[in-house]
Design an enzyme around this catalytic site. Structure first.
Site, PDB file in Angstrom:
ATOM      1  N   HIS A  62       0.844  -1.201   0.000  1.00 18.50           N
ATOM      2  CA  HIS A  62       0.000   0.000   0.000  1.00 18.50           C
ATOM      3  C   HIS A  62       0.882   1.254   0.000  1.00 18.50           C
ATOM      4  O   HIS A  62       0.646   2.182  -0.780  1.00 18.50           O
ATOM      5  CB  HIS A  62      -0.906  -0.029   1.246  1.00 18.50           C
ATOM      6  CG  HIS A  62      -1.792   1.157   1.411  1.00 18.50           C
ATOM      7  ND1 HIS A  62      -3.160   1.079   1.313  1.00 18.50           N
ATOM      8  CD2 HIS A  62      -1.517   2.465   1.688  1.00 18.50           C
ATOM      9  CE1 HIS A  62      -3.689   2.288   1.523  1.00 18.50           C
ATOM     10  NE2 HIS A  62      -2.702   3.134   1.749  1.00 18.50           N
ATOM     11  N   GLU A  63       1.903   1.263   0.862  1.00 21.24           N
ATOM     12  CA  GLU A  63       2.782   2.441   0.949  1.00 21.24           C
ATOM     13  C   GLU A  63       3.625   2.609  -0.310  1.00 21.24           C
ATOM     14  O   GLU A  63       3.815   3.732  -0.794  1.00 21.24           O
ATOM     15  CB  GLU A  63       3.669   2.362   2.197  1.00 21.24           C
ATOM     16  CG  GLU A  63       2.899   2.376   3.507  1.00 21.24           C
ATOM     17  CD  GLU A  63       1.832   3.453   3.609  1.00 21.24           C
ATOM     18  OE1 GLU A  63       2.086   4.610   3.199  1.00 21.24           O
ATOM     19  OE2 GLU A  63       0.725   3.145   4.083  1.00 21.24           O
TER      20      GLU A  63
ATOM     21  N   HIS B 284       1.833   4.344  -3.008  1.00 22.83           N
ATOM     22  CA  HIS B 284       1.824   5.810  -2.875  1.00 22.83           C
ATOM     23  C   HIS B 284       3.030   6.431  -3.577  1.00 22.83           C
ATOM     24  O   HIS B 284       2.936   7.527  -4.119  1.00 22.83           O
ATOM     25  CB  HIS B 284       1.849   6.222  -1.398  1.00 22.83           C
ATOM     26  CG  HIS B 284       0.516   6.250  -0.751  1.00 22.83           C
ATOM     27  ND1 HIS B 284      -0.529   7.039  -1.193  1.00 22.83           N
ATOM     28  CD2 HIS B 284       0.035   5.585   0.332  1.00 22.83           C
ATOM     29  CE1 HIS B 284      -1.577   6.863  -0.416  1.00 22.83           C
ATOM     30  NE2 HIS B 284      -1.271   5.974   0.518  1.00 22.83           N
TER      31      HIS B 284
END
Length: 189
Positions: A159-160, A163
């Site tokens: 998820h990170e 980004h």
């Protein structure tokens, strides 16, 4: 310390840009960024402090989420196994210039879906991610670390890293059938 007003919200173009690599040794500003992102996670996971400062609890925070387009993210996945012999986090580090060097064929997804500090609305649906990954990154000292992650910590790191590539979690949700996941997906509570 970062507060919710400092978190970049969905719609800001920085969240859709590919972040720049971080140079070493870290500048004073980059060291402060790493510290402040991890501090947000630590404070947000403390129930009393979270309430005191009006934060949303988080397990990851990427630099673009505080309006800095650099390949850096803080990750703090607390121990969630009540039978664990330690309170030591499942994963805690600031990951810089992270690269997923290998990934499992098998997918994993959180049963409750994913959320994001930058996305204020609830976006229901499964977010299929690789259940196991091998991650290579640099820590704040510039050391190269290679670690194998499985389940929840693997999902959080993916998820990170998304980004840092301008991708948001809801981009992975099946638009036609949001609660449909690839065959054999491991569902994680």
């Amino acid at each position: 310390m970062y507060l919710m007003k400092d978190i970049t919200r969905d719609g800001n173009p920085v969240l859709r840009k590919r972040a720049a690599k971080v140079e070493f040794p870290l500048s004073a500003a980059d060291q402060q960024l790493a510290h402040d992102m991890m501090e947000y996670l630590i404070v947000s996971q403390d129930e009393k402090l979270c309430k005191k400062y009006g934060l949303r609890a988080g397990v990851g925070l990427a630099a673009p989420q505080v309006d800095v387009s650099k390949q850096m993210a803080a990750v703090l996945v607390p121990q969630i196994d009540p039978d664990a012999e330690t309170d030591k986090p499942m994963f805690k580090d600031v990951i810089i210039n992270p690269v997923i060097v290998s990934e499992s064929v098998q997918y994993g997804a959180l049963t409750e879906g994913e959320g994001c500090l930058s996305v204020d609305k609830d976006v229901p649906g499964y977010v299929p991610r690789h259940d196991r990954i091998t991650l290579r990154y640099q820590n704040t000292d510039g050391q190269t670390i290679k670690v194998r992650l499985k389940g929840y910590p693997a999902i959080v790191c993916q998820h990170e890293i998304d980004h840092l590539h301008g991708v948001l979690f809801y981009d992975h949700i099946n638009k036609e059938h949001p609660f449909e996941a690839p065959h054999d997906t491991i569902m994680i509570d």
